[in-house]
Scaffold this active site. Structure first.
Site, PDB file in Angstrom:
ATOM      1  N   THR A  89       0.869  -1.182   0.000  1.00  0.00           N
ATOM      2  CA  THR A  89       0.000   0.000   0.000  1.00  0.00           C
ATOM      3  C   THR A  89       0.899   1.224   0.000  1.00  0.00           C
ATOM      4  O   THR A  89       1.946   1.220   0.652  1.00  0.00           O
ATOM      5  CB  THR A  89      -0.887   0.010   1.262  1.00  0.00           C
ATOM      6  OG1 THR A  89      -1.641  -1.198   1.297  1.00  0.00           O
ATOM      7  CG2 THR A  89      -1.846   1.194   1.260  1.00  0.00           C
ATOM      8  N   ARG A 117     -13.654  -8.418  -1.950  1.00  0.00           N
ATOM      9  CA  ARG A 117     -13.298  -7.866  -0.641  1.00  0.00           C
ATOM     10  C   ARG A 117     -12.711  -6.457  -0.784  1.00  0.00           C
ATOM     11  O   ARG A 117     -11.899  -6.172  -1.657  1.00  0.00           O
ATOM     12  CB  ARG A 117     -12.267  -8.784   0.012  1.00  0.00           C
ATOM     13  CG  ARG A 117     -11.734  -8.317   1.355  1.00  0.00           C
ATOM     14  CD  ARG A 117     -10.369  -7.704   1.210  1.00  0.00           C
ATOM     15  NE  ARG A 117      -9.749  -7.390   2.505  1.00  0.00           N
ATOM     16  CZ  ARG A 117      -8.687  -6.593   2.626  1.00  0.00           C
ATOM     17  NH1 ARG A 117      -8.137  -6.046   1.564  1.00  0.00           N
ATOM     18  NH2 ARG A 117      -8.183  -6.357   3.809  1.00  0.00           N
ATOM     19  N   GLY A 119     -10.845  -3.544   1.623  1.00  0.00           N
ATOM     20  CA  GLY A 119     -10.240  -3.362   2.946  1.00  0.00           C
ATOM     21  C   GLY A 119     -10.472  -1.965   3.487  1.00  0.00           C
ATOM     22  O   GLY A 119     -11.563  -1.409   3.389  1.00  0.00           O
ATOM     23  N   ASP A 120      -9.426  -1.393   4.047  1.00  0.00           N
ATOM     24  CA  ASP A 120      -9.533  -0.062   4.661  1.00  0.00           C
ATOM     25  C   ASP A 120      -9.222   1.067   3.685  1.00  0.00           C
ATOM     26  O   ASP A 120      -9.674   2.204   3.874  1.00  0.00           O
ATOM     27  CB  ASP A 120      -8.543   0.046   5.832  1.00  0.00           C
ATOM     28  CG  ASP A 120      -7.109  -0.205   5.373  1.00  0.00           C
ATOM     29  OD1 ASP A 120      -6.882  -1.228   4.689  1.00  0.00           O
ATOM     30  OD2 ASP A 120      -6.223   0.604   5.675  1.00  0.00           O
ATOM     31  N   THR A 139      -2.321   2.045   6.927  1.00  0.00           N
ATOM     32  CA  THR A 139      -2.442   0.749   6.270  1.00  0.00           C
ATOM     33  C   THR A 139      -2.121  -0.360   7.259  1.00  0.00           C
ATOM     34  O   THR A 139      -1.612  -0.119   8.343  1.00  0.00           O
ATOM     35  CB  THR A 139      -1.555   0.633   5.023  1.00  0.00           C
ATOM     36  OG1 THR A 139      -1.946  -0.541   4.310  1.00  0.00           O
ATOM     37  CG2 THR A 139      -0.069   0.551   5.377  1.00  0.00           C
ATOM     38  N   GLY A 140      -2.430  -1.575   6.844  1.00  0.00           N
ATOM     39  CA  GLY A 140      -2.232  -2.742   7.697  1.00  0.00           C
ATOM     40  C   GLY A 140      -3.309  -3.742   7.326  1.00  0.00           C
ATOM     41  O   GLY A 140      -3.691  -3.842   6.158  1.00  0.00           O
ATOM     42  N   GLY A 142      -6.682  -4.501   6.716  1.00  0.00           N
ATOM     43  CA  GLY A 142      -7.797  -3.593   6.454  1.00  0.00           C
ATOM     44  C   GLY A 142      -8.975  -3.753   7.400  1.00  0.00           C
ATOM     45  O   GLY A 142      -9.512  -2.767   7.917  1.00  0.00           O
TER      46      GLY A 142
HETATM   47  N1  GLY Z   1      -4.441  -2.161   4.019  1.00  0.00           N
HETATM   48  C1  GLY Z   1      -4.709  -2.802   2.809  1.00  0.00           C
HETATM   49  C2  GLY Z   1      -5.818  -3.751   2.860  1.00  0.00           C
HETATM   50  O1  GLY Z   1      -6.091  -4.362   3.892  1.00  0.00           O
HETATM   51  O2  GLY Z   1      -6.435  -3.953   1.853  1.00  0.00           O
END
Ligand code: GLY
Length: 206
Positions: A89, A117, A119-120, A139-140, A142
Site C-alpha cells: 500500500t 473484498r 479493505g480499509d 495501512t495494515g 484492512g
Molecule cells: N491495508 C490494505 C488492505 O487491507 O487492503
C-alpha cells in the site's frame, strides 16, 4: 480527501495504471465511493486507458496462492490476520503552503482475500482522513483498521491538540504487536509516522 472534506474513492477497480487519478475524478461527482464494474466503466468514460498492472512479483505471489488453493491449504479465518500477505500500500498525507491538507492512498489489497473484498484503503475514516486540522493515511490489516476507524481516530487526537507523532504512536495500542500496521499524519505542528512492522516512509518539506 482534502481539508474541505471533499472525497473521492474507487474500489475493486481493474486494469488502470493510476487508481488515485480515477479517485480524484470521483471527487468531481456527487458521489464518494464507486466500486467494481461501475468503477471500471467510470474510469473508461473518463479516458483512462486499459493497463495491466501485474508485475513479476505479483504473478509469483498469485502462483503461490493458486498452489495453496489446489492443495486446499486454506487460510484459517479464525486467526484473522496471520495468513495475510499484504500486497503493498502507498499513502500520502500533505500540507500545502496555504495550510490546506490532503491525503490519498492506493493498494493491491491482501492475499488471501475473497473476490470483491474491500479493505480499509478506500474507506473514509479508516484508511484515510483529512479535514481542517490535518491529514492521515493508514495501512495494515484492512478489516482491523476499519473496526477502529483508525485514520479518523488519529485525526481526532490531532484536532484535540496532540502532535501528529504522538497521535500516530498512541494509535498503535489498538493492534496486536505483530499485526502489521503503519500510519502517517501531518498537521500545522509537524508530521508523525508510526509502524510496528518494516514499512518505508519519507518526509519532505518545501
Ligand atoms: N491495508 C490494505 C488492505 O487491507 O487492503
Amino acid at each position: 480527501m482534502d481539508s474541505e472534506r471533499n472525497c473521492g474513492c474507487v474500489a475493486a477497480l481493474e486494469n488502470v495504471k493510476n487508481p488515485i487519478k480515477v479517485a480524484r475524478e470521483v471527487m468531481e461527482t456527487p458521489h464518494i465511493l464507486i466500486a467494481g464494474e461501475g468503477a471500471n466503466e467510470f474510469a473508461k468514460s473518463r479516458g483512462f486507458q486499459h493497463f495491466n498492472p501485474r508485475t513479476e512479483r505479483a504473478t509469483k505471489a498469485w502462483e503461490k496462492v493458486k498452489e495453496r488453493l489446489k492443495k486446499r491449504d486454506l487460510p484459517d479465518w479464525a486467526k484473522k490476520w496471520e495468513d495475510y500477505e499484504p500486497v503493498d500500500t502507498v499513502g500520502v498525507a500533505a500540507m500545502d503552503s496555504k495550510g490546506r491538507f490532503a491525503t490519498t492512498n492506493s493498494t493491491g489489497g491482501t492475499t488471501f482475500m475473497l473476490n470483491g473484498r474491500i479493505g480499509d484503503t478506500p474507506v473514509i475514516g479508516a484508511g484515510l482522513y483529512a479535514a481542517e486540522k490535518g491529514a492521515v493515511s493508514a495501512t495494515g490489516v484492512g478489516e482491523e483498521i476499519v473496526r477502529i476507524v483508525l485514520s479518523k481516530w488519529v485525526y481526532d487526537r490531532i484536532a484535540e491538540g496532540l502532535h501528529p507523532q504522538d497521535a500516530c504512536d498512541s494509535s498503535l495500542k489498538f493492534f496486536e504487536k505483530e499485526m502489521p500496521t503503519g500510519i502517517i499524519a501531518v498537521s500545522e505542528d509537524g508530521y508523525g509516522v508510526s509502524c510496528n512492522t518494516k514499512m518505508a516512509w519519507w518526509a519532505r518539506e518545501g
